[in-house]
Design a protein around this motif. Sequence first.
Motif, PDB file in Angstrom:
ATOM      1  N   ALA A 200       0.850  -1.187   0.000  1.00  0.00           N
ATOM      2  CA  ALA A 200       0.000   0.000   0.000  1.00  0.00           C
ATOM      3  C   ALA A 200       0.883   1.233   0.000  1.00  0.00           C
ATOM      4  N   TRP A 201       0.462   2.259  -0.748  1.00  0.00           N
ATOM      5  CA  TRP A 201       1.198   3.514  -0.819  1.00  0.00           C
ATOM      6  C   TRP A 201       0.685   4.444   0.270  1.00  0.00           C
ATOM      7  N   GLN A 202       1.623   4.972   1.066  1.00  0.00           N
ATOM      8  CA  GLN A 202       1.241   5.730   2.261  1.00  0.00           C
ATOM      9  C   GLN A 202       2.146   6.951   2.434  1.00  0.00           C
ATOM     10  N   HIS A 203       1.569   8.013   2.962  1.00  0.00           N
ATOM     11  CA  HIS A 203       2.324   9.213   3.356  1.00  0.00           C
ATOM     12  C   HIS A 203       1.574   9.905   4.504  1.00  0.00           C
ATOM     13  N   PRO A 204       2.266  10.329   5.528  1.00  0.00           N
ATOM     14  CA  PRO A 204       3.681  10.071   5.834  1.00  0.00           C
ATOM     15  C   PRO A 204       3.878   8.652   6.359  1.00  0.00           C
ATOM     16  N   SER A 205       5.112   8.235   6.408  1.00  0.00           N
ATOM     17  CA  SER A 205       5.444   6.895   6.895  1.00  0.00           C
ATOM     18  C   SER A 205       6.413   7.028   8.064  1.00  0.00           C
ATOM     19  N   LEU A 206       5.905   6.829   9.262  1.00  0.00           N
ATOM     20  CA  LEU A 206       6.705   6.899  10.491  1.00  0.00           C
ATOM     21  C   LEU A 206       6.588   5.552  11.200  1.00  0.00           C
ATOM     22  N   PRO A 207       7.602   4.710  11.152  1.00  0.00           N
ATOM     23  CA  PRO A 207       7.479   3.347  11.690  1.00  0.00           C
ATOM     24  C   PRO A 207       7.148   3.293  13.173  1.00  0.00           C
ATOM     25  N   TRP A 208       7.504   4.304  13.935  1.00  0.00           N
ATOM     26  CA  TRP A 208       7.295   4.236  15.381  1.00  0.00           C
ATOM     27  C   TRP A 208       5.920   4.747  15.831  1.00  0.00           C
ATOM     28  N   VAL A 209       5.084   5.163  14.877  1.00  0.00           N
ATOM     29  CA  VAL A 209       3.765   5.686  15.206  1.00  0.00           C
ATOM     30  C   VAL A 209       2.721   4.949  14.362  1.00  0.00           C
ATOM     31  N   THR A 419       3.452  11.449  -5.327  1.00  0.00           N
ATOM     32  CA  THR A 419       4.634  12.186  -4.882  1.00  0.00           C
ATOM     33  C   THR A 419       4.814  12.046  -3.368  1.00  0.00           C
ATOM     34  N   GLY A 420       6.003  11.659  -2.966  1.00  0.00           N
ATOM     35  CA  GLY A 420       6.338  11.529  -1.555  1.00  0.00           C
ATOM     36  C   GLY A 420       5.776  10.300  -0.872  1.00  0.00           C
ATOM     37  N   ALA A 421       5.160   9.394  -1.608  1.00  0.00           N
ATOM     38  CA  ALA A 421       4.552   8.208  -1.002  1.00  0.00           C
ATOM     39  C   ALA A 421       5.600   7.146  -0.721  1.00  0.00           C
ATOM     40  N   THR A 422       5.318   6.327   0.266  1.00  0.00           N
ATOM     41  CA  THR A 422       6.172   5.208   0.642  1.00  0.00           C
ATOM     42  C   THR A 422       5.407   3.909   0.429  1.00  0.00           C
ATOM     43  N   LEU A 423       6.025   2.959  -0.258  1.00  0.00           N
ATOM     44  CA  LEU A 423       5.402   1.653  -0.488  1.00  0.00           C
ATOM     45  C   LEU A 423       5.513   0.841   0.796  1.00  0.00           C
ATOM     46  N   THR A 424       4.423   0.782   1.545  1.00  0.00           N
ATOM     47  CA  THR A 424       4.426   0.150   2.860  1.00  0.00           C
ATOM     48  C   THR A 424       4.000  -1.306   2.734  1.00  0.00           C
ATOM     49  N   PRO A 425       4.836  -2.264   3.159  1.00  0.00           N
ATOM     50  CA  PRO A 425       4.430  -3.675   3.107  1.00  0.00           C
ATOM     51  C   PRO A 425       3.554  -4.029   4.309  1.00  0.00           C
ATOM     52  N   LEU A 426       2.603  -4.886   4.065  1.00  0.00           N
ATOM     53  CA  LEU A 426       1.752  -5.384   5.144  1.00  0.00           C
ATOM     54  C   LEU A 426       2.429  -6.576   5.825  1.00  0.00           C
ATOM     55  N   LYS A 427       2.134  -6.753   7.081  1.00  0.00           N
ATOM     56  CA  LYS A 427       2.714  -7.852   7.841  1.00  0.00           C
ATOM     57  C   LYS A 427       1.918  -9.127   7.581  1.00  0.00           C
ATOM     58  N   VAL A 428       2.599 -10.179   7.105  1.00  0.00           N
ATOM     59  CA  VAL A 428       1.955 -11.449   6.760  1.00  0.00           C
ATOM     60  C   VAL A 428       2.516 -12.539   7.661  1.00  0.00           C
ATOM     61  N   ARG A 429       1.627 -13.325   8.238  1.00  0.00           N
ATOM     62  CA  ARG A 429       2.040 -14.439   9.104  1.00  0.00           C
ATOM     63  C   ARG A 429       1.232 -15.670   8.735  1.00  0.00           C
ATOM     64  N   GLN A 430       1.936 -16.755   8.476  1.00  0.00           N
ATOM     65  CA  GLN A 430       1.300 -18.017   8.106  1.00  0.00           C
ATOM     66  C   GLN A 430       1.477 -19.025   9.227  1.00  0.00           C
ATOM     67  N   SER A 431       0.399 -19.732   9.551  1.00  0.00           N
ATOM     68  CA  SER A 431       0.449 -20.687  10.652  1.00  0.00           C
ATOM     69  C   SER A 431      -0.622 -21.758  10.437  1.00  0.00           C
ATOM     70  N   THR A 432      -0.701 -22.671  11.401  1.00  0.00           N
ATOM     71  CA  THR A 432      -1.709 -23.729  11.392  1.00  0.00           C
ATOM     72  C   THR A 432      -2.483 -23.650  12.701  1.00  0.00           C
ATOM     73  N   VAL A 433      -3.780 -23.619  12.591  1.00  0.00           N
ATOM     74  CA  VAL A 433      -4.643 -23.508  13.769  1.00  0.00           C
ATOM     75  C   VAL A 433      -5.604 -24.686  13.775  1.00  0.00           C
ATOM     76  N   LYS A 434      -6.169 -24.954  14.958  1.00  0.00           N
ATOM     77  CA  LYS A 434      -7.151 -26.021  15.115  1.00  0.00           C
ATOM     78  C   LYS A 434      -8.472 -25.424  15.546  1.00  0.00           C
ATOM     79  N   VAL A 435      -9.525 -25.792  14.824  1.00  0.00           N
ATOM     80  CA  VAL A 435     -10.878 -25.341  15.120  1.00  0.00           C
ATOM     81  C   VAL A 435     -11.769 -26.577  15.210  1.00  0.00           C
ATOM     82  N   ASP A 436     -12.332 -26.820  16.398  1.00  0.00           N
ATOM     83  CA  ASP A 436     -13.183 -27.997  16.640  1.00  0.00           C
ATOM     84  C   ASP A 436     -12.450 -29.294  16.338  1.00  0.00           C
ATOM     85  N   GLY A 437     -11.189 -29.329  16.690  1.00  0.00           N
ATOM     86  CA  GLY A 437     -10.408 -30.553  16.498  1.00  0.00           C
ATOM     87  C   GLY A 437      -9.891 -30.759  15.093  1.00  0.00           C
TER      88      GLY A 437
END
Length: 545
Positions: A200-209, A419-437
């Motif tokens: 996603a293209w975003q402005h401003p991009s401040l990682p700590w906020v 102009t001035g945009a930052t290409l911000t990557p989204l956080k992706v996490r892959q896992s295995t979960v159990k639902v009703d066994g």
Amino acid sequence: MLELDNGCTPPKWKRPEDVMKMHRMKMKKRALQARFIKSMDTATPGEVSTGRSAISQRSPAKNPFRRKTPVKNKKQVDAREALKRARVEYDDDNACTSNLSKLIRDCESIPSVTSYSQFPALDESVISFVDVLRKVNPVTVVEDDVEVIKGEEQLPIDWTLRTKVRFLSPNPFVRCLDTENIENSLDTSPNSRFHQCCMAWQHPSLPWVDLIHRGPRVAIKDSASSVPSINANPFFRESLFTHWIDSFRSLFQLVRANQCPYFYVLANAFTCTFRASSIGGYEELNAMIYPTTQGLRDVLKREDIEFTMPLLEENEHGSEIFTKKTSEDAKIGEDEEPERWLETMGAEKSEIKRLQSSQNELVSSRQRKIDSTKESLVVVTGVEAQALFNWLINCRSTVSNTGPHAGIPPTLLAPVAFTGATLTPLKVRQSTVKVDGQSYNSIEVKGPVLPDAVYNFCDLLSSSLKKFTATFANLESTKPFTLASESKKEFCNSQKSEDKAIHLFGQQNLSDCGLRDSVLKKFCAATTKAFDSVKYTKDDGYFIS
């Protein structure tokens, strides 16, 4: 050959009414005989019908102190009589049924009556009159077909901004590269398409906020953090705001030139979205703001920015209550001046001012009831969208002075670069979960997920999986955008053919806006629907809720 007159019944033929009448007469006769026999049994055996012999042969007087007949003997007698009556009724029913079957067979044996030969022959296995009627006129029961619920072939567009998406599937997700097209310079494998959706293209991009969740509640919650404030340094603040103005102007020009389909502006007090012409069923450039207050709407009116409120209830005079108020007041002033008329009636100036102030307070209190509700959504179209842009770019109140977002201008989000945009990557996490066994493969995407990214995610997974489910975490300040688009659907369905041709021409102008043709067609249509979860199956399509 037996000759019959028209309208007369054949000889030796008995109607069903006559048969039932004979049956009832026999029943009455047998009941009378049973009562007579019962009365004879209770009399003395040596008693004779004549008077003298009855007196001479009368039995001695009964002893009043003798033991009575046991109750069990009386019960046995009643049981025998009930069994006897049941046998009589059963014999009468069999006799009636056999007589009826015999009469019907006799009727079939008459060759001259052709009208009765249409009925099928009845066998002797019929044991009751009800079965006869049921066999002559069979009852057919028609069962209603069970309606099979089908989903939607394509996922509708939802203008709600997502902050988190989770996909679950019993089958493994496709994460491998396409080895057949590896020699091509452009990688179109499922892995690259999935990676493209996670940008996603975003402005401003401040990682700590956190620049997505903004507002007074978030500011109070995170006010105790140790993040240094940009507002403390005026140079940093002015520099950041100057660069934000350049980015905002560049993004707005892309939307006007149909090079960008839409973008979001996330401020502390409200959220705004600008959309290009022909997007969402609107023929012109349009913008939406939510939530709004009476103070913000008054500012827009002072800036001569006309707006509508499509989600406003009918008891508030419809969606044009605020746009028509100024014109109605002007007409009243042209026709007759209320103040002068009251003065001619002898009212004092202090009384006139009191009446005006009370009327203005009444109108303001009625309008304040919808503050920060979904009915407070404001829609601006056409030239007024340009005026709204000018007001936002010059409004310093959009920048907060306190909290973790102090000195930080509103966040800009778009599906294309600017102009001035930052290409911000989204956080992706892959896992295995159990639902009703049962084990499920899970992919969780965290970050600002735009509406076209949601559509691309589901389109990509539907091409490689038989079924999957998706659940979303929404940014609440963007939900009413979809409701306003749904209200626009009825207007688009009633458009003339000329207006639809103009709409298709506008869609053709958006061919370079950065969206695929299939996705662009959905965004230009007014078929929008809000949803929080999606269930997909290969056979039934999408089920949304």
